[in-house]
Design a protein around this motif. Sequence first.
Motif, short mmCIF file in Angstrom:
data_model
loop_
_atom_site.label_atom_id
_atom_site.label_comp_id
_atom_site.label_asym_id
_atom_site.label_seq_id
_atom_site.Cartn_x
_atom_site.Cartn_y
_atom_site.Cartn_z
N GLN A 102 -31.78 14.90 -3.01
CA GLN A 102 -30.22 15.16 -2.77
C GLN A 102 -30.62 13.70 -1.76
N TYR B 288 -29.23 10.98 -3.99
CA TYR B 288 -27.60 11.19 -3.71
C TYR B 288 -26.76 10.64 -2.46
N LEU B 289 -27.09 11.32 -1.77
CA LEU B 289 -26.61 11.06 -0.65
C LEU B 289 -26.61 9.22 -0.20
N GLU C 134 -23.61 7.84 -1.35
CA GLU C 134 -22.35 7.82 -0.89
C GLU C 134 -21.60 8.29 -1.93
N PHE D 19 -22.69 15.88 -3.70
CA PHE D 19 -23.59 16.95 -3.56
C PHE D 19 -23.59 17.54 -2.85
#
Length: 276
Positions: A104, A107-108, A111, A115
Amino acid sequence: MSYTERLPRNRTYLMCPPEHFTVEYAINPWMDTTVTVDAGLALKQWEQLRTTLTGLGHVVHVLDPEPGLPDMVYSANGAFSVDGTVYGARFKYPQRTAEAVAHQAFYLAAESWKFVAPEQVNEGEGDFAYLPGAYGGIVLAGYGFRTDPAAHAEAQEVLGRPVISLRLVDPAFYHLDTALAALDDRHVTYYPGAFSPASQRVLAQLFPDAVLADREDAEAFGLNLVSDGRHVILNTEAVAMGHKVREAGYLPVHVDLSELKRGGGSVKCAVAELRA
Ligand SMILES: CN(C)C(=N)NCCC[C@H](N)C(=O)O
């Protein structure tokens, strides 16, 4: 069709080096905690897989491995992305729970991804496969051992693609990606015996031209492959499967992943595709 006529598509992948790889718990029938893993060899084999993919022109991002998460090398289980939307994983076993958090964060940090955190148990690309060119874009989804069937409905809502549920019935093939693989955007290969009779009928209806594998191919982790539409990267042990994909017009590229097999995974498990 010969492989020279097949157009490979450049891919972006996510891999995680097996720096902390061990088999210290057993959550699938391939894991034997009494056998010592050769960590150095595992890392060398992983590096060979990474350079094979980059050598074919693909981009490979690397996720930092974390101590205490020996299965993190199986990066395909950490999420499932389709056209820029990422459906996060939620692992069945507590030993792997924290891996989802690392994915997670990846992916965060980038940007550009949308997600979505899951409510249902699902093990990412271990149990989900995307075929962009089949029926306008469909998701094949496995259940029976790890991913909860409720996650299939959740994935359909998140990704806006039809999700076809397939029931896995053989514990040796506990994830969809041990029993079925996309050879390109609309063709698959699978081992029918890993699926319930009804799911076998569904697969035969959707993919009448599939390359059928047998139990031996599946046991050699020959279906746990990664394909760019021309090159099919698969475990060295999967010799017969290599012949089958060649006959179907793809170019097999064998990579030795003997150490990762001790944890119950091979090529596909170690490579998550990032579909932006
Ligand atoms: C489908 N396969 C083979 C994978 N995608 N992942 C392998 C996960 C292995 C890990 N020890 C486990 O049992 O979860």
